[in-house]
Write a protein that holds these residues in place. Structure first.
Motif, PDB file in Angstrom:
ATOM      1  N   ARG A 101      10.305  40.891  -8.799  1.00  0.00           N
ATOM      2  CA  ARG A 101       9.297  39.865  -8.447  1.00  0.00           C
ATOM      3  C   ARG A 101       9.985  38.517  -8.337  1.00  0.00           C
ATOM      4  O   ARG A 101      11.042  38.302  -8.932  1.00  0.00           O
ATOM      5  CB  ARG A 101       8.214  39.767  -9.546  1.00  0.00           C
ATOM      6  CG  ARG A 101       7.284  40.971  -9.588  1.00  0.00           C
ATOM      7  CD  ARG A 101       6.315  40.822 -10.755  1.00  0.00           C
ATOM      8  NE  ARG A 101       5.581  39.566 -10.675  1.00  0.00           N
ATOM      9  CZ  ARG A 101       5.160  38.868 -11.723  1.00  0.00           C
ATOM     10  NH1 ARG A 101       5.392  39.310 -12.932  1.00  0.00           N
ATOM     11  NH2 ARG A 101       4.494  37.736 -11.556  1.00  0.00           N
ATOM     12  N   GLU A 102       9.364  37.575  -7.600  1.00  0.00           N
ATOM     13  CA  GLU A 102       9.903  36.223  -7.466  1.00  0.00           C
ATOM     14  C   GLU A 102       8.896  35.204  -7.991  1.00  0.00           C
ATOM     15  O   GLU A 102       7.739  35.194  -7.564  1.00  0.00           O
ATOM     16  CB  GLU A 102      10.247  35.917  -5.996  1.00  0.00           C
ATOM     17  CG  GLU A 102      11.376  36.799  -5.485  1.00  0.00           C
ATOM     18  CD  GLU A 102      11.926  36.342  -4.139  1.00  0.00           C
ATOM     19  OE1 GLU A 102      13.111  36.605  -3.877  1.00  0.00           O
ATOM     20  OE2 GLU A 102      11.166  35.722  -3.358  1.00  0.00           O
ATOM     21  N   LEU A 103       9.353  34.361  -8.908  1.00  0.00           N
ATOM     22  CA  LEU A 103       8.486  33.393  -9.599  1.00  0.00           C
ATOM     23  C   LEU A 103       8.973  31.973  -9.354  1.00  0.00           C
ATOM     24  O   LEU A 103      10.044  31.766  -8.776  1.00  0.00           O
ATOM     25  CB  LEU A 103       8.505  33.677 -11.112  1.00  0.00           C
ATOM     26  CG  LEU A 103       8.339  35.140 -11.521  1.00  0.00           C
ATOM     27  CD1 LEU A 103       8.628  35.306 -13.008  1.00  0.00           C
ATOM     28  CD2 LEU A 103       6.944  35.631 -11.171  1.00  0.00           C
ATOM     29  N   TYR A 104       8.176  30.993  -9.822  1.00  0.00           N
ATOM     30  CA  TYR A 104       8.527  29.579  -9.659  1.00  0.00           C
ATOM     31  C   TYR A 104       8.458  28.853 -10.994  1.00  0.00           C
ATOM     32  O   TYR A 104       7.491  29.005 -11.754  1.00  0.00           O
ATOM     33  CB  TYR A 104       7.566  28.901  -8.673  1.00  0.00           C
ATOM     34  CG  TYR A 104       7.824  27.420  -8.508  1.00  0.00           C
ATOM     35  CD1 TYR A 104       8.646  26.943  -7.491  1.00  0.00           C
ATOM     36  CD2 TYR A 104       7.267  26.484  -9.388  1.00  0.00           C
ATOM     37  CE1 TYR A 104       8.909  25.588  -7.352  1.00  0.00           C
ATOM     38  CE2 TYR A 104       7.523  25.129  -9.264  1.00  0.00           C
ATOM     39  CZ  TYR A 104       8.343  24.693  -8.243  1.00  0.00           C
ATOM     40  OH  TYR A 104       8.613  23.362  -8.110  1.00  0.00           O
ATOM     41  N   SER A 121       4.445  28.898 -11.488  1.00  0.00           N
ATOM     42  CA  SER A 121       3.621  29.667 -10.561  1.00  0.00           C
ATOM     43  C   SER A 121       4.192  31.071 -10.408  1.00  0.00           C
ATOM     44  O   SER A 121       5.410  31.252 -10.362  1.00  0.00           O
ATOM     45  CB  SER A 121       3.539  28.990  -9.193  1.00  0.00           C
ATOM     46  OG  SER A 121       2.840  29.823  -8.289  1.00  0.00           O
ATOM     47  N   GLN A 123       3.791  32.620  -7.781  1.00  0.00           N
ATOM     48  CA  GLN A 123       4.107  32.711  -6.350  1.00  0.00           C
ATOM     49  C   GLN A 123       5.446  32.026  -6.075  1.00  0.00           C
ATOM     50  O   GLN A 123       5.493  30.903  -5.578  1.00  0.00           O
ATOM     51  CB  GLN A 123       3.007  32.044  -5.514  1.00  0.00           C
ATOM     52  CG  GLN A 123       1.609  32.577  -5.785  1.00  0.00           C
ATOM     53  CD  GLN A 123       1.502  34.062  -5.478  1.00  0.00           C
ATOM     54  OE1 GLN A 123       1.947  34.515  -4.431  1.00  0.00           O
ATOM     55  NE2 GLN A 123       0.925  34.816  -6.405  1.00  0.00           N
ATOM     56  N   VAL A 126       8.591  31.025  -2.066  1.00  0.00           N
ATOM     57  CA  VAL A 126       8.066  30.295  -0.902  1.00  0.00           C
ATOM     58  C   VAL A 126       8.064  28.809  -1.271  1.00  0.00           C
ATOM     59  O   VAL A 126       8.228  28.459  -2.435  1.00  0.00           O
ATOM     60  CB  VAL A 126       6.625  30.736  -0.538  1.00  0.00           C
ATOM     61  CG1 VAL A 126       6.631  32.171  -0.077  1.00  0.00           C
ATOM     62  CG2 VAL A 126       5.685  30.559  -1.725  1.00  0.00           C
ATOM     63  N   VAL A 131       1.841  26.716  -1.745  1.00  0.00           N
ATOM     64  CA  VAL A 131       1.105  27.537  -2.718  1.00  0.00           C
ATOM     65  C   VAL A 131      -0.204  26.833  -3.077  1.00  0.00           C
ATOM     66  O   VAL A 131      -0.202  25.648  -3.383  1.00  0.00           O
ATOM     67  CB  VAL A 131       1.953  27.772  -3.996  1.00  0.00           C
ATOM     68  CG1 VAL A 131       1.165  28.529  -5.051  1.00  0.00           C
ATOM     69  CG2 VAL A 131       3.244  28.508  -3.654  1.00  0.00           C
ATOM     70  N   GLN A 135      -3.087  28.384  -7.983  1.00  0.00           N
ATOM     71  CA  GLN A 135      -2.044  29.320  -8.427  1.00  0.00           C
ATOM     72  C   GLN A 135      -0.846  28.598  -9.049  1.00  0.00           C
ATOM     73  O   GLN A 135       0.206  29.181  -9.257  1.00  0.00           O
ATOM     74  CB  GLN A 135      -1.585  30.176  -7.246  1.00  0.00           C
ATOM     75  CG  GLN A 135      -2.690  31.123  -6.781  1.00  0.00           C
ATOM     76  CD  GLN A 135      -2.276  31.968  -5.596  1.00  0.00           C
ATOM     77  OE1 GLN A 135      -1.098  32.198  -5.366  1.00  0.00           O
ATOM     78  NE2 GLN A 135      -3.268  32.420  -4.830  1.00  0.00           N
ATOM     79  N   ASN A 191      13.542  28.254  -7.842  1.00  0.00           N
ATOM     80  CA  ASN A 191      12.650  28.890  -6.874  1.00  0.00           C
ATOM     81  C   ASN A 191      13.483  29.629  -5.839  1.00  0.00           C
ATOM     82  O   ASN A 191      14.043  29.002  -4.960  1.00  0.00           O
ATOM     83  CB  ASN A 191      11.768  27.846  -6.193  1.00  0.00           C
ATOM     84  CG  ASN A 191      10.711  28.503  -5.316  1.00  0.00           C
ATOM     85  OD1 ASN A 191      10.360  29.657  -5.546  1.00  0.00           O
ATOM     86  ND2 ASN A 191      10.254  27.788  -4.311  1.00  0.00           N
ATOM     87  N   PRO A 192      13.566  30.935  -5.955  1.00  0.00           N
ATOM     88  CA  PRO A 192      12.829  31.789  -6.875  1.00  0.00           C
ATOM     89  C   PRO A 192      13.575  32.059  -8.181  1.00  0.00           C
ATOM     90  O   PRO A 192      14.785  32.043  -8.229  1.00  0.00           O
ATOM     91  CB  PRO A 192      12.699  33.092  -6.085  1.00  0.00           C
ATOM     92  CG  PRO A 192      13.931  33.130  -5.235  1.00  0.00           C
ATOM     93  CD  PRO A 192      14.284  31.694  -4.939  1.00  0.00           C
TER      94      PRO A 192
END
Lengths: 377, 294
Positions: A101-104, A121, A123, A126, A131, A135, A191-192
């Motif tokens: 998974r990719e998180l912030y 986040s 998300q 990106v 975002v 979120q 990020n990420p």
């Protein structure tokens, strides 16, 4: 502010114990190939342009490679790219990891709360600007206790982490907080942040260091920001100097008065080309230096707007007259002056003796400056 | 009466033996301020402009009863100077020093607040109440006693505007220069209630600039809690996005903190917004004629 390239940011992360992929910097295609042949960077790997602008993935500035030959070809393709106006001179090669998974995550300053803020986040991967607000979770951190256990648990929950990854987050946040605080950062951003197996890995690093703390961090002094050569000279002389695309040079003192001066010029159709904030000074030589720097930017006309507080009008006038003496006749330009405030009468008299008239009202003097530069464009 | 300073204000100047400290000690005295002490570690026993110098703020407070501090100490040592003054019982500190790291200022702000002390600044002109006292570096010549309060994030632009008010035949109750750094001890929202409560202030001139959201927050406060007329000006309307305009506060980013959002918020809150600094005196005079906003 000093914006660090990704690899420099990751050097900071490494120092503080933020987990990173195996990687190394390269400055040529040969060097890139050698790094993977020597096993310094495992294959398959990712090759990333070291530029400050975002959106590298979509712009061809990030490529993947599975063999030394592919690494060499990708490195050659990326080096020399012009990415959003910035020439690629450095690459970061890193092992490619199996990402779940990719998180912030980020730490920055909340001015209104006067507290650092942890931004979290689920998300990641990106641009955070895209975002939706609901979120993104923002947690203000009181600088006295610093980041607390319950805040870290809250972050883990927001990110949907439990077990091993949650424990990894706890350690990572302590390291990130220590980096933010210890390096006097304005921003540390991951990020990420990737979930890899039972752990977390910072795939990217954005670190911005505050200028005012430079005295504690001499190691950042060599890193130049996106300044023009004249802006760089001004920085060395401690004069705030910004180049724009107009033709009127503006010399004022204080950020607020400088901005107000630009606003009035714009109202009358003037386009500021360079503006220079003298700040507070009582040294005529500094005024002369500033003015000569302005002359090098070749303005059509110069508008000097000084309100003397700490800075005395006679100091400015002396420095100005000396500068005008030093500018060769062929490089002279029309000058409109307005000096008010502390020792105003003495300053005006010095200017008058040198044939320069001070126009007391801001509106009239700004109009005169626009006219001197050739009127509305 | 005035805001934050009064006839009982006794100032200790930290960093009094430096050039700035000496120059402004003299100017504060000429303004009529009781500058009772100076502090420079290692220089106890000397005098500056007739003011006794002590080694520590504690000594200065014990010997002279100083109750406000004006700090000129260089940035690397400013945090220590502020903590020292707070621990010595000082409850009002004006920090003139510029280029203090915001990480230091975060510690200073929360430390002072936890002990009931107020910071003005850093990187600010300070407070001036004409006819009463001044703590800071505002030029004496621009002031004249009157009933207009001024709160500003700028330095020199404040002097320009205050001078304009004087030339129009009006005067000021108190002028506070908050400073333009990312973290300031006192914001518009912190300063506005002081002027609301001040019987000698009839109107407030609010001078803001682009960057941050302090003016939007001030507009919220004005709309909900402030009864006196407000005349505002926002510098930087023509500033190009993304370019630094001299200090960290003046950056436009992400569509917030622009001149347009600030002007709109202030107008919606009932403030009169001047487009240029030279419009302010006429707008002030007109607002004073019309009286309270509500």
């Amino acid at each position: 502010m000093v914006k660090l390239a990704e690899w420099r940011g990751k050097d900071v992360f490494r120092t503080y114990g933020v987990p990173l992929p195996k990687g190394h910097v390269a400055r040529s295609a040969e060097e890139a190939e050698q790094l993977v042949r020597a096993g310094t960077v495992p294959l398959p790997c990712v090759i990333k342009a070291q530029v400050l602008a975002g959106g590298r993935g979509k712009g061809g500035a990030v490529q993947f490679a599975g063999t030394p030959a592919e690494v060499r070809a990708a490195a050659a393709a990326i080096l020399g790219l012009e990415f959003k106006g910035e020439r690629v001179k450095e690459l970061l090669l890193e092992e490619k990891l199996p990402i779940a998974r990719e998180l912030y995550l980020a730490l920055t300053l909340d001015r209104a709360a006067r507290m650092p803020m942890l931004i979290v986040s689920a998300q990641g991967g990106v641009e955070i600007e895209s975002v939706p607000d609901e979120q993104i979770v923002r947690l203000p951190i009181d600088p006295f206790p610093g980041l607390t256990g319950y805040q870290k648990r809250r972050a883990a929950k927001v990110l949907g982490l439990s077990g091993g990854p949650a424990k990894a987050l706890d350690r990572l946040l302590d390291a990130l907080w220590a980096a933010f605080d210890g390096e006097d950062a304005e921003l540390v951003e991951i990020n990420p942040l990737a979930v890899v197996g039972d752990g977390l890995v910072a795939l990217d690093a954005k670190v911005i260091i505050e200028d005012d703390a430079a005295f504690r961090h001499p190691q950042y002094a060599e890193i130049r920001d996106d300044r023009t050569p004249l802006e760089e000279i001004a920085r060395e002389k401690e004069i705030a100097f910004v180049q724009l695309d107009g033709n009127i040079g503006v010399i004022a003192n204080g950020a607020g008065l400088t901005m107000a001066t630009l606003d009035v010029l714009a109202e009358y159709g003037g386009r500021p080309g360079v503006f220079l904030d003298l700040g507070g000074t009582d040294d005529p030589a500094k005024v002369t230096e500033a003015f000569l720097l302005m002359a090098r930017a070749k303005p059509r006309a110069v508008f000097l707007n000084i309100f003397g507080g700490v800075t005395r009008c006679d100091t400015v006038a002396k420095g100005l007259v000396e500068a005008m003496r030093q500018v060769p006749a062929s490089e002279r330009f029309p000058l409109v002056a307005r000096i008010r405030g502390n020792n105003e009468a003495e300053g005006i008299e010095i200017l008058r003796a040198a044939g320069i008239t001070s126009i007391p009202q801001l509106r009239e003097s700004a109009q005169a400056a626009v006219a001197a530069a050739g009127g509305r464009p | 009466m005035s805001v934050l300073v009064d006839a009982g204000t006794k100032v200790v100047v930290q960093g009094i033996t430096g050039h700035q400290g000496t120059v402004h000690t003299r100017q504060m005295k000429l303004f009529g301020t009781a500058v009772v002490a100076g502090v420079t570690p290692g220089k106890a026993g000397s005098t500056v402009e007739g003011t006794p110098v002590f080694d520590s703020v504690r000594d200065a407070v014990e010997r002279t009863g100083a109750n406000a501090s004006c700090i000129f100490v260089p940035a690397p040592y400013a945090q220590d100077a502020l903590l020292e003054s707070v621990d010595a019982g000082i409850r009002l500190a004006v920090i003139v020093t510029e280029h203090i790291p915001f990480h230091d200022m975060l510690v200073m702000y929360h430390y002072a607040r936890s002990r009931g002390a107020r910071i003005i600044g850093p990187n600010c002109p300070g407070i001036a109440a004409p006819g009463t006292a001044k703590v800071g570096i505002t030029p004496n010549v621009v002031f004249r006693p009157g009933r207009v309060g001024v709160i500003s994030r700028s330095g020199t632009l404040t002097y320009e505007i205050v001078n304009g008010i004087k030339e129009h035949g009006l005067g000021q109750s108190t002028c506070i220069g908050l400073g333009g750094d990312p973290v300031v001890g006192t914001s518009f929202v912190d300063a506005l209630p002081l002027f609301e409560a001040d019987p000698d202030t009839d109107l407030v001139v609010l001078v803001g600039e682009i960057g941050g959201t302090a003016e939007e927050d001030a507009a919220d406060y004005i709309r909900q809690h402030f009864s006196k007329p407000v005349v505002a000006y926002i510098a930087g309307r023509s500033a190009p996005p993304g370019k630094r305009m001299g200090h960290a506060g003046a950056i436009i980013s992400r569509g917030r903190g622009t001149a347009a959002t600030k002007v709109a918020a202030l107008e919606a809150a009932g403030a009169t917004v001047a487009r240029f600094p030279y419009e302010i005196p006429d707008l002030v005079a007109a607002a004073l004629r019309d009286g309270a906003r509500r």
